[in-house]
Design a protein around this motif. Structure first.
Motif, PDB file in Angstrom:
ATOM      1  N   ASP A  86     -40.374 -41.878  10.191  1.00 51.21           N
ATOM      2  CA  ASP A  86     -40.668 -41.679  11.611  1.00 51.21           C
ATOM      3  C   ASP A  86     -40.540 -42.956  12.431  1.00 51.21           C
ATOM      4  OD1 ASP A  86     -42.889 -42.911  10.511  1.00 51.21           O
ATOM      5  OD2 ASP A  86     -44.356 -41.524  11.361  1.00 51.21           O
TER       6      ASP A  86
ATOM      7  N   PHE B 247     -42.898 -37.760  17.700  1.00 50.29           N
ATOM      8  CA  PHE B 247     -42.051 -38.059  16.550  1.00 50.29           C
ATOM      9  C   PHE B 247     -42.816 -38.673  15.379  1.00 50.29           C
ATOM     10  CE2 PHE B 247     -39.099 -38.502  20.250  1.00 50.29           C
ATOM     11  CZ  PHE B 247     -38.407 -37.322  20.017  1.00 50.29           C
TER      12      PHE B 247
ATOM     13  N   SER C 215     -42.779 -37.213  11.739  1.00 47.38           N
ATOM     14  CA  SER C 215     -41.671 -36.252  11.698  1.00 47.38           C
ATOM     15  C   SER C 215     -40.972 -36.251  10.343  1.00 47.38           C
ATOM     16  CB  SER C 215     -40.659 -36.560  12.804  1.00 47.38           C
ATOM     17  OG  SER C 215     -40.124 -37.869  12.660  1.00 47.38           O
TER      18      SER C 215
ATOM     19  N   ARG D 111     -43.372 -33.916   8.186  1.00 44.18           N
ATOM     20  CA  ARG D 111     -43.899 -32.669   8.756  1.00 44.18           C
ATOM     21  C   ARG D 111     -43.232 -31.439   8.160  1.00 44.18           C
ATOM     22  NH1 ARG D 111     -43.590 -33.557  14.486  1.00 44.18           N
ATOM     23  NH2 ARG D 111     -45.196 -35.069  13.938  1.00 44.18           N
TER      24      ARG D 111
ATOM     25  N   GLU E 208     -39.438 -29.881  12.711  1.00 37.43           N
ATOM     26  CA  GLU E 208     -39.964 -31.246  12.866  1.00 37.43           C
ATOM     27  C   GLU E 208     -40.935 -31.407  14.026  1.00 37.43           C
ATOM     28  OE1 GLU E 208     -35.714 -31.949  11.222  1.00 37.43           O
ATOM     29  OE2 GLU E 208     -36.669 -30.595  12.644  1.00 37.43           O
ATOM     30  N   LEU E 209     -40.815 -30.573  15.050  1.00 33.12           N
ATOM     31  CA  LEU E 209     -41.644 -30.735  16.243  1.00 33.12           C
ATOM     32  C   LEU E 209     -42.757 -29.694  16.323  1.00 33.12           C
ATOM     33  CD1 LEU E 209     -38.848 -31.619  18.831  1.00 33.12           C
ATOM     34  CD2 LEU E 209     -40.308 -33.157  17.516  1.00 33.12           C
TER      35      LEU E 209
END
Length: 494
Positions: free
Chosen positions: A155, A186, A189, A192, A373-374
């Motif tokens: 990240d 982020f 990320s 995640r 990822e988000l």
């Protein structure tokens, strides 16, 4: 900007016979198919917003083809995790991104015997392979399996890359963004999606049903190795549609398709609805909150002004003023959002990260979502408004209908799942749900679309004008959020 800027990655030597054998064991069941060879294939991949920020590939001069006996094992005995104490070295900056591999295999007559079903849940925080587990039907005597290897940068590399873009813009935006660069979504990320893959196996249900299948996971924090092996979604197979449909979204996504996607999305939202405390305590999620938005506000105000200065035709005066007004009153808006039921959302739910596929057991179409990822804890309307911004034409009068459809689907799914511990959670009324959707639309515009604008300054985002036009038209059509915070809270039962 290429992956050469990232100081992390996956060494190709990790992709050895044991790695690919683990995949076959997970897909078809242990000792069913034996790896004979594997080779890298061409892949045209476009991921989430992250692919706008970074693009590129590994060194193409390296050999792409490997014989099954070329390399020795560097995976653990369970084949699904490389632990932090692994002694094998992992040189950095070799592979970061999406890579397509074809695995060729043979089977024995003994391995063709049918096996018993298994729920194949994880044990002790990592995937396990039971003697009866499999994710796909039995293979033929010899064949091939196509998989996607997704290797993620750490990240901090991605955070610094976004900060570089901010610094190149200069001025107040550069100064303010540098102060909050770690809070822009982020952070974490790189882990995640791995953590969410394991969560999907633990909880099953809608999350596992609509997610891409994960065949293997490699994580080694000390070597900064974060890799997933995913099923290959290939439209050429005839069971995948609507993939990479952003450029043709307005003609590809019919009303029936939109309803289907919202129905399955609602089942995911229902699975985690009202569990804010659990979600907010998941350290791998980067959850927006009222207090965090207050800290981010100066940077995003400067971002909006920078976008307006860079491209006034794209970011109109009305849209820029709307974003700034939302940020100015974000504390009031988030007071409402935090009183509304929240859930686990995809966080990047648009036509670049979803498709439809046939359920092999029923033959019916269902949603398939990838690139998580988000993902974060937010109101479910946040996913809905982003999706509608991509699939409906600017000025469409159908937004209230689809928002209400999602609410009803959420209510039905939640009712079928509700336990006694969640009995206090109430699905908002139609009017309340629409009001929160308006706030979610402003949130999407002011935080995500604004970030798209900065990315667009470095790499043109072809679909961005249409999405901004759609958002702007709906802000005008839906009208302002009801007068004041006090009135919203007074009229709401949330």
């Amino acid at each position: 900007m290429t992956t050469a800027m990232f100081k992390t990655g996956m060494n190709r030597s990790i992709l050895n016979k044991d790695f690919f054998q683990t995949i076959l064991d997970r897909v078809y069941g242990p000792n069913t198919a034996q790896t004979t060879s594997w080779s890298r294939q061409d892949l045209d991949s476009s991921a989430s917003i992250l692919s706008n920020i970074s693009s590129g590939d590994a060194d193409e001069d390296d050999d792409n083809d490997f014989d099954g006996d070329d390399l020795s094992s560097s995976t653990g005995s369970d084949g699904l995790h490389i632990s932090d104490n692994t002694e094998e070295s992992c040189p950095m900056n070799d592979m970061t991104g999406h890579f397509l591999y074809r695995i060729e295999y043979n089977t024995s007559a003994k391995s063709m015997l049918p096996s018993l079903p298994s729920d194949n849940r994880p044990s002790n925080g990592s995937f396990t392979i039971s003697a009866t587990s499999r994710l796909e039907p039995h293979p033929s005597a010899a064949g091939e399996l196509w998989v996607v290897i997704k290797s993620k940068p750490i990240d901090t590399a991605l955070i610094e890359l976004t900060n570089i873009m901010a610094q190149l813009q200069g001025g107040t935006f550069a100064e303010e963004y540098d102060l909050v660069k770690d809070l822009t979504g982020f952070r974490n990320s790189h882990i995640r999606e791995i953590e969410l893959a394991e969560l999907a196996w633990k909880v099953g249900g809608a999350m596992a049903r609509i997610s891409t299948k994960v065949y293997n996971v490699l994580r080694n924090d000390s070597q900064q190795l974060y890799t997933l092996c995913l099923e290959y979604l290939d439209p050429a197979m005839g069971n995948i549609t609507h993939m990479n449909s952003t450029d043709q979204a307005l003609t590809t996504w019919s009303p029936d398709d939109i309803h289907l996607a919202l129905r399955d999305l609602a089942s995911l939202h229902a699975q985690f609805l009202g569990q804010e405390d659990k979600l907010l305590n998941m350290s791998f999620l980067e959850n927006p909150t009222r207090s965090m938005i207050k800290v981010l506000r100066p940077a995003y105000e400067a971002m909006v002004k920078t976008n307006r200065k860079n491209d006034p035709d794209l970011f109109s005066q009305f849209m820029s003023e709307t974003m700034l007004d939302y940020l100015t009153h974000s504390d009031e808006y988030w007071a409402v959002l935090e009183k509304s039921p929240r859930t686990l959302i995809h966080g990047d739910f648009n036509t670049r990260n979803i498709c439809l596929r046939l359920d092999p057991s029923t033959g019916a179409q269902q949603l398939c979502a990838y690139d998580w990822e988000l993902s974060c804890c937010h109101v479910p309307q946040r996913d809905v408004v982003e999706f509608l911004s991509f699939v409906l034409p600017p000025g469409s009068p159908e937004w209230p209908h689809y928002i209400e459809y999602h609410r009803l689907a959420l209510k039905a799914s939640f009712k079928s799942l509700t336990s006694s511990s969640l009995s206090s959670v109430t699905i908002p009324s139609s009017r309340e749900y629409l009001e929160v959707a308006k706030i979610a639309l402003l949130d999407f515009a002011s935080l995500r679309v604004a970030m798209y604008g900065i990315s667009n300054a470095f790499k043109q985002v072809d679909w961005l004008p249409r999405v901004i036009s759609s958002v702007e038209a709906q802000v005008k059509r839906l009208g302002p959020v009801r007068c004041t915070q006090d009135r919203v809270l007074q009229e709401s039962k949330l």
